[in-house]
Scaffold this motif. Structure first.
Motif, short mmCIF file in Angstrom:
data_model
loop_
_atom_site.label_atom_id
_atom_site.label_comp_id
_atom_site.label_asym_id
_atom_site.label_seq_id
_atom_site.Cartn_x
_atom_site.Cartn_y
_atom_site.Cartn_z
N MET A 3 0.82 -1.21 0.00
CA MET A 3 0.00 0.00 0.00
C MET A 3 0.86 1.27 0.00
O MET A 3 0.38 2.36 0.30
N SER A 4 2.15 1.08 -0.34
CA SER A 4 3.07 2.22 -0.27
C SER A 4 2.69 3.35 -1.23
O SER A 4 3.03 4.52 -0.99
N GLY A 5 2.00 3.04 -2.31
CA GLY A 5 1.64 4.09 -3.28
C GLY A 5 0.27 4.67 -3.06
O GLY A 5 -0.22 5.45 -3.89
N VAL A 6 -0.39 4.24 -1.98
CA VAL A 6 -1.75 4.71 -1.71
C VAL A 6 -1.73 5.65 -0.52
O VAL A 6 -1.17 5.32 0.53
N LYS A 7 -2.35 6.82 -0.69
CA LYS A 7 -2.38 7.82 0.39
C LYS A 7 -3.79 8.38 0.55
O LYS A 7 -4.58 8.40 -0.41
N LEU A 8 -4.08 8.83 1.77
CA LEU A 8 -5.31 9.57 2.06
C LEU A 8 -4.86 10.84 2.78
O LEU A 8 -4.48 10.79 3.95
N GLU A 9 -4.86 11.94 2.05
CA GLU A 9 -4.27 13.18 2.58
C GLU A 9 -5.35 14.14 3.03
O GLU A 9 -6.49 14.12 2.53
N HIS A 68 -18.29 18.04 -0.26
CA HIS A 68 -16.86 17.84 -0.45
C HIS A 68 -16.46 16.45 0.08
O HIS A 68 -17.07 15.95 1.03
N VAL A 69 -15.46 15.89 -0.54
CA VAL A 69 -14.98 14.55 -0.13
C VAL A 69 -13.46 14.51 -0.13
O VAL A 69 -12.80 15.34 -0.77
N VAL A 70 -12.93 13.54 0.61
CA VAL A 70 -11.51 13.23 0.57
C VAL A 70 -11.39 11.81 -0.02
O VAL A 70 -12.10 10.90 0.41
N VAL A 71 -10.53 11.63 -0.99
CA VAL A 71 -10.36 10.31 -1.60
C VAL A 71 -8.88 9.94 -1.63
O VAL A 71 -8.01 10.81 -1.56
N ILE A 72 -8.65 8.64 -1.70
CA ILE A 72 -7.27 8.17 -1.75
C ILE A 72 -6.64 8.54 -3.08
O ILE A 72 -7.32 8.78 -4.07
N ASN A 83 -21.11 21.34 5.10
CA ASN A 83 -20.99 22.50 5.97
C ASN A 83 -19.59 22.69 6.50
O ASN A 83 -18.80 21.75 6.57
N ALA A 84 -19.34 23.95 6.86
CA ALA A 84 -18.02 24.29 7.39
C ALA A 84 -17.76 23.47 8.65
O ALA A 84 -18.65 23.22 9.46
N GLY A 85 -16.53 23.06 8.81
CA GLY A 85 -16.13 22.27 9.96
C GLY A 85 -14.95 21.36 9.61
O GLY A 85 -14.48 21.36 8.47
N THR A 86 -14.51 20.63 10.61
CA THR A 86 -13.40 19.69 10.39
C THR A 86 -13.93 18.28 10.64
O THR A 86 -14.53 18.01 11.69
N TYR A 87 -13.69 17.41 9.69
CA TYR A 87 -14.23 16.06 9.75
C TYR A 87 -13.09 15.03 9.62
O TYR A 87 -12.18 15.20 8.77
N LYS A 88 -13.15 14.01 10.47
CA LYS A 88 -12.17 12.91 10.34
C LYS A 88 -12.74 11.87 9.40
O LYS A 88 -13.74 11.21 9.70
N VAL A 89 -12.11 11.74 8.27
CA VAL A 89 -12.55 10.79 7.26
C VAL A 89 -11.70 9.51 7.41
O VAL A 89 -10.46 9.59 7.52
N VAL A 90 -12.35 8.38 7.42
CA VAL A 90 -11.66 7.08 7.56
C VAL A 90 -11.86 6.29 6.26
O VAL A 90 -13.00 6.12 5.80
N ALA A 91 -10.71 5.84 5.71
CA ALA A 91 -10.76 4.97 4.53
C ALA A 91 -10.55 3.54 5.00
O ALA A 91 -9.54 3.23 5.65
N LYS A 92 -11.48 2.68 4.70
CA LYS A 92 -11.40 1.27 5.08
C LYS A 92 -11.22 0.44 3.82
O LYS A 92 -11.85 0.70 2.80
N ASN A 102 -3.05 -10.11 4.86
CA ASN A 102 -3.27 -9.48 6.16
C ASN A 102 -4.21 -8.29 5.99
O ASN A 102 -4.28 -7.68 4.91
N ALA A 103 -4.92 -7.98 7.08
CA ALA A 103 -5.84 -6.84 7.04
C ALA A 103 -5.06 -5.56 6.77
O ALA A 103 -3.94 -5.36 7.26
N ILE A 104 -5.65 -4.69 5.96
CA ILE A 104 -5.01 -3.40 5.64
C ILE A 104 -5.46 -2.38 6.68
O ILE A 104 -6.67 -2.19 6.89
N PRO A 105 -4.53 -1.73 7.33
CA PRO A 105 -4.91 -0.73 8.34
C PRO A 105 -5.72 0.41 7.70
O PRO A 105 -5.52 0.78 6.54
N ASP A 106 -6.65 0.94 8.51
CA ASP A 106 -7.42 2.09 8.04
C ASP A 106 -6.50 3.29 7.84
O ASP A 106 -5.44 3.40 8.48
N MET A 107 -6.91 4.16 6.94
CA MET A 107 -6.24 5.46 6.76
C MET A 107 -7.18 6.57 7.21
O MET A 107 -8.40 6.47 7.00
N GLU A 108 -6.62 7.61 7.82
CA GLU A 108 -7.43 8.72 8.29
C GLU A 108 -6.89 10.03 7.70
O GLU A 108 -5.68 10.19 7.51
#
Length: 340
Positions: A238-244, A255-259, A278-287, A295-301
Motif C-alpha cells: 500500500m506504499s503508493g496509496v495515500k489519504l491526505e 466535499h470529499v476526501v479520496v485516496i 458545511n463548514a467544519g473539520t471532519y475525520k474521514v476514515v478509509a477502510k 493481512n488486514a489493511i490498516p485504516d487510513m485517516e
C-alpha cells in the motif's frame, strides 16, 4: 548122539545213537546299534559246538546257529539264538544362528547334524516367515522321545534404513502459487511415498502425512512421517496509496476526501464520515477490503476541513449626497449569502 539137532537162534542187538544236546546261556540277545555283540558260549554233551553267524552291524533281527555234527554214535543237534539290534535313539540337531531377510536364498545351519541324518525339506528359504526343517534318520537310528525330526526356524523381517529421510516443516508466504512439503533424501529401493494434505495454495496450516508403500511381507513397518505446511498471509503493498488532508472553503457543495494512487488488485475502499457540505473539520476514515489470503489493511485517516466562506456586501453607490429637505433614497444592498 542121543538128541536131535537143536536149531540155532538169532537175535539183533540195536544200539541207538545218543542225541546230542546243546546248551546256550541265553535265549535271545538284545543290543543297541553300535554296541558290541558278545555271543554266549554253547556247550554240548559231546563233540564240538560250531557257531554259524552272519555279519551283524545294522539294526535288525539276526539268527546265530549253534550246531553239533552227527557221528556214528550220536545224532547231531542244532540250536538257534536270536540277536536283535535295536536302533540307537538320538536327539535332534539344534538351530545355529539367526536369520534376517536379505532378498537372497538362505540355508539354515544346524548343530550336531550327523551323517546318518538326511535333510528332506525346509532348509532353504528366501522370504521372511516361519519354517520347518524335516530330517529323517537311517534305519539304525530313531529319535529320542520328544523329538520328531522337525526343527522350527525363521527368517525375521528386515528393517529399511530410513535414517537419511526427513520430512520437515515448511513455512512460506501466500503468492497465489501452490506450495508443498515433501520428503528429503533418497528412499531405499522398493519404497515409495504417498502424501496426504501436503499441498496448498491459500493461506493456512496444512497437516501433511507421508505414508510409505513397500514390501510388507519381508520388512518391518515404516512409521508414517508428519510435517506442517504453513502458508502465511501476504501483505498488500500500500506504499503508493495515500489519504491526505484536504481543506476547502464552504461553497454549499458536498466535499470529499479520496485516496490517491492505485490500489493493489483485489482491494476495494470505502469511506466513513466523508461527503460533507458545511463548514467544519471532519475525520474521514478509509477502510480497505482485500483477499482472505492477505493481512488486514490498516485504516487510513485524513481531515476534511471546510472553512467558513467570507460574506461580501454590494451597494449600488458609495456615498449619498442630498440637500436638506430632500427625500433620502437609500440604495439596496445585496450579499453573497444571508440577509442584508
Amino acid at each position: 548122539a542121543n538128541y536131535n539137532v537143536i536149531e540155532n537162534k538169532t537175535a539183533t542187538l540195536t544200539i541207538n545213537k545218543a542225541k546230542a544236546s546243546i546248551t546256550v546261556d541265553t535265549d535271545d540277545i538284545n543290543v543297541i546299534y553300535g554296541d558290541t555283540i558278545t555271543l554266549p558260549d554253547g556247550t554240548a554233551n559231546f563233540g564240538e559246538v560250531v557257531v554259524t553267524k552272519v555279519e551283524m552291524i545294522n539294526a535288525g533281527e539276526y539268527k546265530v546257529t549253534y550246531s553239533v555234527a552227527s557221528t556214528n554214535n550220536y545224532d547231531g543237534d542244532t540250536r538257534e539264538v536270536k540277536v536283535i539290534i535295536s536302533p540307537l535313539a538320538v536327539s535332534e540337531p539344534t538351530l545355529k544362528g539367526t536369520y534376517t531377510y536379505t532378498g537372497n536364498e538362505q540355508t539354515v545351519e544346524l548343530n550336531n547334524l550327523e551323517s546318518f541324518m538326511t535333510i528332506v525339506s525346509g532348509n532353504k528359504q528366501t522370504n521372511a516367515g516361519n519354517y520347518e526343517v524335516v530330517i529323517t534318520l537311517d534305519a539304525n537310528h530313531v529319535w529320542k522321545e520328544g523329538s520328531d525330526g522337525k526343527i522350527a526356524w525363521s527368517i525375521a523381517k528386515a528393517t529399511y534404513d530410513m535414517s537419511g529421510i526427513s520430512f520437515n516443516n515448511v513455512t512460506v508466504t501466500y503468492d497465489g502459487n501452490e506450495h508443498e512439503v515433501v520428503i528429503g533424501g533418497t528412499l531405499p529401493t522398493g519404497v515409495e511415498v504417498i502424501y496426504t494434505t501436503n499441498k496448498g495454495i491459500n493461506a493456512g496450516t496444512y497437516n501433511a502425512v507421508a505414508t510409505f508403500s513397500y514390501d510388507t511381507a519381508n520388512y518391518n513397518v515404516i512409521e508414517n512421517k508428519t510435517a506442517t505446511l504453513t502458508i502465511n498471509k501476504a501483505t498488500y503493498d500500500m506504499s503508493g496509496v495515500k489519504l491526505e488532508n484536504k481543506t476547502v472553503t464552504y461553497n454549499g457543495s458536498e466535499h470529499v476526501v479520496v485516496i490517491t494512487g492505485t490500489l493493489p488488485s483485489g482491494v476495494t475502499v470505502s469511506y466513513e464520515n466523508n461527503e460533507q457540505t458545511n463548514a467544519g473539520t471532519y475525520k474521514v476514515v478509509a477502510k480497505f477490503e482485500g483477499n482472505e489470503n492477505y493481512n488486514a489493511i490498516p485504516d487510513m485517516e485524513a481531515a476534511l476541513t471546510i472553512n467558513k466562506a467570507k460574506a461580501s456586501i454590494t451597494v449600488d453607490t458609495d456615498d449619498i449626497n442630498v440637500i436638506y429637505g430632500n427625500t433620502i433614497t437609500l440604495p439596496e444592498g445585496s450579499t453573497n449569502f444571508g440577509e442584508v
